[in-house]
Design an enzyme around this catalytic site. Structure first.
Site, PDB file in Angstrom:
ATOM      1  N   GLY A  51     -58.927  20.238   6.669  1.00  0.00           N
ATOM      2  CA  GLY A  51     -60.470  20.904   5.597  1.00  0.00           C
ATOM      3  C   GLY A  51     -61.428  21.989   6.102  1.00  0.00           C
ATOM      4  O   GLY A  51     -61.778  22.467   6.047  1.00  0.00           O
ATOM      5  N   GLY A  68     -63.464  24.699   4.787  1.00  0.00           N
ATOM      6  CA  GLY A  68     -64.677  24.996   4.081  1.00  0.00           C
ATOM      7  C   GLY A  68     -64.984  25.257   4.768  1.00  0.00           C
ATOM      8  O   GLY A  68     -65.336  26.342   5.735  1.00  0.00           O
ATOM      9  N   GLN A  69     -67.336  25.030   4.252  1.00  0.00           N
ATOM     10  CA  GLN A  69     -67.867  25.384   5.881  1.00  0.00           C
ATOM     11  C   GLN A  69     -67.871  25.275   7.211  1.00  0.00           C
ATOM     12  O   GLN A  69     -68.362  26.555   7.569  1.00  0.00           O
ATOM     13  CB  GLN A  69     -69.142  24.999   4.878  1.00  0.00           C
ATOM     14  CG  GLN A  69     -70.137  26.131   5.416  1.00  0.00           C
ATOM     15  CD  GLN A  69     -72.488  25.271   6.059  1.00  0.00           C
ATOM     16  OE1 GLN A  69     -71.593  23.641   5.356  1.00  0.00           O
ATOM     17  NE2 GLN A  69     -73.067  26.135   6.084  1.00  0.00           N
ATOM     18  N   ASP A  82     -55.727  22.357   4.762  1.00  0.00           N
ATOM     19  CA  ASP A  82     -56.313  22.698   3.737  1.00  0.00           C
ATOM     20  C   ASP A  82     -55.883  22.123   2.011  1.00  0.00           C
ATOM     21  O   ASP A  82     -54.102  22.034   1.887  1.00  0.00           O
ATOM     22  CB  ASP A  82     -57.351  23.743   3.560  1.00  0.00           C
ATOM     23  CG  ASP A  82     -58.189  23.194   2.749  1.00  0.00           C
ATOM     24  OD1 ASP A  82     -60.193  23.133   3.495  1.00  0.00           O
ATOM     25  OD2 ASP A  82     -58.706  22.698   1.692  1.00  0.00           O
ATOM     26  N   ASP A 122     -52.408  17.483   2.187  1.00  0.00           N
ATOM     27  CA  ASP A 122     -53.645  16.588   1.396  1.00  0.00           C
ATOM     28  C   ASP A 122     -53.641  15.405   2.220  1.00  0.00           C
ATOM     29  O   ASP A 122     -53.351  14.035   2.345  1.00  0.00           O
ATOM     30  CB  ASP A 122     -53.239  16.299  -0.073  1.00  0.00           C
ATOM     31  CG  ASP A 122     -53.963  15.162  -0.923  1.00  0.00           C
ATOM     32  OD1 ASP A 122     -55.324  14.573  -0.102  1.00  0.00           O
ATOM     33  OD2 ASP A 122     -53.838  14.451  -1.984  1.00  0.00           O
ATOM     34  N   ILE A 123     -54.797  15.520   2.876  1.00  0.00           N
ATOM     35  CA  ILE A 123     -55.349  14.203   3.481  1.00  0.00           C
ATOM     36  C   ILE A 123     -54.868  12.662   3.183  1.00  0.00           C
ATOM     37  O   ILE A 123     -54.680  11.575   3.972  1.00  0.00           O
ATOM     38  CB  ILE A 123     -56.364  14.423   4.210  1.00  0.00           C
ATOM     39  CG1 ILE A 123     -56.799  13.549   6.112  1.00  0.00           C
ATOM     40  CG2 ILE A 123     -57.755  14.098   3.184  1.00  0.00           C
ATOM     41  CD1 ILE A 123     -56.154  13.274   7.013  1.00  0.00           C
ATOM     42  N   TYR A 155     -71.779   8.302   0.349  1.00  0.00           N
ATOM     43  CA  TYR A 155     -71.586   9.753   1.394  1.00  0.00           C
ATOM     44  C   TYR A 155     -71.737   8.997   2.833  1.00  0.00           C
ATOM     45  O   TYR A 155     -71.549   8.575   3.896  1.00  0.00           O
ATOM     46  CB  TYR A 155     -72.355  11.072   1.555  1.00  0.00           C
ATOM     47  CG  TYR A 155     -71.975  12.115   2.196  1.00  0.00           C
ATOM     48  CD1 TYR A 155     -71.480  12.251   2.608  1.00  0.00           C
ATOM     49  CD2 TYR A 155     -72.847  12.425   3.311  1.00  0.00           C
ATOM     50  CE1 TYR A 155     -71.089  13.536   3.534  1.00  0.00           C
ATOM     51  CE2 TYR A 155     -72.734  13.307   4.265  1.00  0.00           C
ATOM     52  CZ  TYR A 155     -71.696  13.755   4.881  1.00  0.00           C
ATOM     53  OH  TYR A 155     -71.745  14.743   5.210  1.00  0.00           O
ATOM     54  N   LYS A 166     -70.190   7.765   6.318  1.00  0.00           N
ATOM     55  CA  LYS A 166     -70.402   8.220   7.316  1.00  0.00           C
ATOM     56  C   LYS A 166     -70.578   6.777   8.687  1.00  0.00           C
ATOM     57  O   LYS A 166     -70.162   6.849   9.409  1.00  0.00           O
ATOM     58  CB  LYS A 166     -70.807   8.928   7.689  1.00  0.00           C
ATOM     59  CG  LYS A 166     -70.760  10.007   6.916  1.00  0.00           C
ATOM     60  CD  LYS A 166     -70.113  11.179   7.315  1.00  0.00           C
ATOM     61  CE  LYS A 166     -69.129  12.567   6.614  1.00  0.00           C
ATOM     62  NZ  LYS A 166     -68.247  13.491   7.508  1.00  0.00           N
TER      63      LYS A 166
HETATM   64  P1  NAD Z   1     -66.225  21.845   2.732  1.00  0.00           P
HETATM   65  O1  NAD Z   1     -66.985  20.672   1.592  1.00  0.00           O
HETATM   66  O2  NAD Z   1     -67.420  23.038   2.930  1.00  0.00           O
HETATM   67  O3  NAD Z   1     -65.114  22.072   3.116  1.00  0.00           O
HETATM   68  C1  NAD Z   1     -64.618  20.638   3.174  1.00  0.00           C
HETATM   69  C2  NAD Z   1     -63.268  21.310   2.650  1.00  0.00           C
HETATM   70  O4  NAD Z   1     -61.582  20.292   3.031  1.00  0.00           O
HETATM   71  C3  NAD Z   1     -62.773  21.906   2.052  1.00  0.00           C
HETATM   72  O5  NAD Z   1     -61.780  23.222   1.849  1.00  0.00           O
HETATM   73  C4  NAD Z   1     -61.775  21.562   1.100  1.00  0.00           C
HETATM   74  O6  NAD Z   1     -60.919  22.179  -0.052  1.00  0.00           O
HETATM   75  C5  NAD Z   1     -60.714  20.210   2.161  1.00  0.00           C
HETATM   76  N1  NAD Z   1     -60.858  18.819   1.615  1.00  0.00           N
HETATM   77  C6  NAD Z   1     -60.808  18.405   0.509  1.00  0.00           C
HETATM   78  N2  NAD Z   1     -59.784  17.352   0.232  1.00  0.00           N
HETATM   79  C7  NAD Z   1     -59.554  17.534   0.990  1.00  0.00           C
HETATM   80  C8  NAD Z   1     -57.984  16.994   0.670  1.00  0.00           C
HETATM   81  N3  NAD Z   1     -57.755  15.655   0.272  1.00  0.00           N
HETATM   82  N4  NAD Z   1     -56.672  17.127   1.739  1.00  0.00           N
HETATM   83  C9  NAD Z   1     -56.927  18.459   2.464  1.00  0.00           C
HETATM   84  N5  NAD Z   1     -58.001  19.035   2.174  1.00  0.00           N
HETATM   85  C10 NAD Z   1     -59.103  18.713   2.021  1.00  0.00           C
HETATM   86  O7  NAD Z   1     -67.315  20.543   4.091  1.00  0.00           O
HETATM   87  P2  NAD Z   1     -68.179  20.528   5.500  1.00  0.00           P
HETATM   88  O8  NAD Z   1     -70.045  21.742   4.817  1.00  0.00           O
HETATM   89  O9  NAD Z   1     -66.931  22.182   6.492  1.00  0.00           O
HETATM   90  O10 NAD Z   1     -68.062  19.420   5.751  1.00  0.00           O
HETATM   91  C11 NAD Z   1     -66.995  19.434   6.895  1.00  0.00           C
HETATM   92  C12 NAD Z   1     -67.275  17.917   7.525  1.00  0.00           C
HETATM   93  O11 NAD Z   1     -68.210  18.131   7.976  1.00  0.00           O
HETATM   94  C13 NAD Z   1     -67.408  17.453   6.363  1.00  0.00           C
HETATM   95  O12 NAD Z   1     -66.642  15.837   7.316  1.00  0.00           O
HETATM   96  C14 NAD Z   1     -69.134  16.850   6.310  1.00  0.00           C
HETATM   97  O13 NAD Z   1     -69.174  15.503   5.867  1.00  0.00           O
HETATM   98  C15 NAD Z   1     -69.187  16.822   7.835  1.00  0.00           C
HETATM   99  N6  NAD Z   1     -70.578  17.865   7.549  1.00  0.00           N
HETATM  100  C16 NAD Z   1     -71.036  18.576   7.310  1.00  0.00           C
HETATM  101  C17 NAD Z   1     -72.898  19.460   7.144  1.00  0.00           C
HETATM  102  C18 NAD Z   1     -72.345  20.082   6.925  1.00  0.00           C
HETATM  103  O14 NAD Z   1     -73.931  20.915   6.271  1.00  0.00           O
HETATM  104  N7  NAD Z   1     -71.713  21.372   6.029  1.00  0.00           N
HETATM  105  C19 NAD Z   1     -72.903  18.239   7.956  1.00  0.00           C
HETATM  106  C20 NAD Z   1     -72.590  17.461   8.531  1.00  0.00           C
HETATM  107  C21 NAD Z   1     -71.815  16.492   8.997  1.00  0.00           C
HETATM  108  C1  AKB Z   2     -75.015  17.054   3.033  1.00  0.00           C
HETATM  109  O1  AKB Z   2     -76.542  17.561   2.890  1.00  0.00           O
HETATM  110  O2  AKB Z   2     -74.616  16.550   2.468  1.00  0.00           O
HETATM  111  C2  AKB Z   2     -74.302  17.649   4.782  1.00  0.00           C
HETATM  112  C3  AKB Z   2     -74.847  16.542   5.106  1.00  0.00           C
HETATM  113  C4  AKB Z   2     -76.348  16.839   6.240  1.00  0.00           C
HETATM  114  O3  AKB Z   2     -74.629  15.567   5.900  1.00  0.00           O
HETATM  115  N1  AKB Z   2     -75.207  19.045   4.452  1.00  0.00           N
END
Ligand code: NAD
Ligand code: AKB
Length: 315
Positions: A8, A11-12, A34, A52-53, A142, A146
């Site tokens: 992944g 992603g962000q 990814d 693909d996970i 979601y 979690k």
């Molecule tokens: P994101 O959506 O920005 O990135 C997720 C990445 O996973 C993407 O690049 C996507 O292409 C990839 N992906 C999707 N399906 C896939 C698959 N089948 N196989 C491989 N890769 C795949 O998410 P993020 O914000 O970077 O979040 C990452 C993790 O952190 C998540 O588990 C999210 O729940 C957790 N999280 C994020 C935040 C936040 O504010 N960003 C807050 C709390 C928790």
């Molecule tokens: C969302 O809003 O879904 C995420 C999180 C707090 O898990 N940024």
């Protein structure tokens, strides 16, 4: 140096985590993985693999053959996107976790990072300074995924000694890549629109307080947690992590301190219900006591950096 993979990675969080891990361990020691066909330029200094996970066999084979010992599993659907596709969100958010937990149970890998979220809490949770241990009745798919993931992480640690570590991230604010479909995304979108149009229509109401964190703090927390001695990690579900709690109105005011012409309006949508079920602020004293966590970035500093750094060409 043993090898690490971030799944992944585009992603962000993944984008910045890969860069930070490569700085510490060397470019070649950290695989970015990814679903996307192509590696973004920013990650092109080290190895990239399309994985693909949900293809458990491929993931297992790649990790075992390449002798990867540390896994950061970030692939998931976030809160807003997950509500639109609950069946798939449940599958993606859970199946991948089992693939990685089982690899560790079979002793192919040594250490796992899997992120949880403030979404594990729900409408019956105390919302101010939410404790580490409290009522948890999440009302989103979601949050349910979690919450279940946390339980399974703790179970694999207790039953099989799997070294899995986790943080309940708050909403993360960053400028290197765009957020992926969460309820807290407004706190990133607002900076792009402030730069582009000096105006933003927020999908949450003005007084919706949520816990947030600047990405640099979140990445440092992740690395500090993963590098802490095993005995220091007393919680194997996930650690609360605070940061900065603010409302859209307060964020807009902080932007107006730098850009006085900036205007905000409010048009709450389905994400308002999600936000209303989450904490307003978080107690992270266990993270501080167990592995020395302390945040660095406050609201003013974060806003200044975001306004300087966001690149509207990313949109
Ligand atoms: P994101 O959506 O920005 O990135 C997720 C990445 O996973 C993407 O690049 C996507 O292409 C990839 N992906 C999707 N399906 C896939 C698959 N089948 N196989 C491989 N890769 C795949 O998410 P993020 O914000 O970077 O979040 C990452 C993790 O952190 C998540 O588990 C999210 O729940 C957790 N999280 C994020 C935040 C936040 O504010 N960003 C807050 C709390 C928790
Ligand atoms: C969302 O809003 O879904 C995420 C999180 C707090 O898990 N940024």
């Amino acid at each position: 140096m043993s090898k690490t993979i971030v799944i992944g990675a585009c992603g962000q969080i993944g984008t910045e985590l890969v860069l930070a891990l490569r700085k510490r361990k060397g470019n070649d020691a950290v695989y970015a993985a990814d679903l996307k066909d192509e590696c973004p330029t920013v990650l092109s200094q080290g190895p990239y693999v399309q994985l693909d996970i949900l293809n458990s066999e491929n993931v297992r084979q790649f990790i075992i053959e390449n002798e990867i010992k540390e896994v950061y599993l970030l692939a998931a659907l976030l809160s807003a996107t997950a509500e639109k596709n609950p069946d798939f969100a449940w599958r993606l958010n859970m199946e991948g976790l089992f693939t990685i937990l089982d690899l560790a149970k079979e002793q192919h890998i040594d250490k796992i990072f899997w992120p949880s979220s403030i979404a594990v809490f729900g409408p019956t949770t105390p919302r101010d300074n939410t404790p580490q241990f409290t009522v948890m009745e999440p009302s989103t798919v979601y949050g349910i995924s979690k919450q279940a993931g946390e339980r399974w992480c703790e179970y694999y640690f207790n039953k099989f000694g799997v070294d899995v570590r986790s943080i309940r991230y708050p909403g993360l604010i960053s400028y290197t890549s765009l957020p992926g479909g969460g309820t807290t995304d407004y706190a990133v979108d607002i900076f792009y629109q402030a730069k582009l149009k000096n105006q933003y229509t927020c999908f949450l109401s003005e007084n919706t307080a949520l816990p947030m964190m600047f990405m640099e703090d979140a990445i440092r927390a992740t690395i500090e947690l993963m590098e802490a001695p095993k005995e220091a990690i007393k919680i194997r579900s996930a650690y609360n992590l605070a940061g900065i709690s603010f409302t859209p109105k307060e964020l807009a005011a902080a932007i107006q301190n730098i850009q006085p012409e900036f205007e905000i309006s409010y048009a709450p949508d389905f994400r308002q219900n999600i936000a209303d079920s989450w904490p307003k602020s978080i107690d992270d004293s266990y993270a501080t006591a167990n592995w020395g966590w302390k945040e660095q970035f406050g609201l003013t500093e974060m806003v200044k950096i975001m306004l300087e750094k966001v690149d509207v060409n990313l949109l």
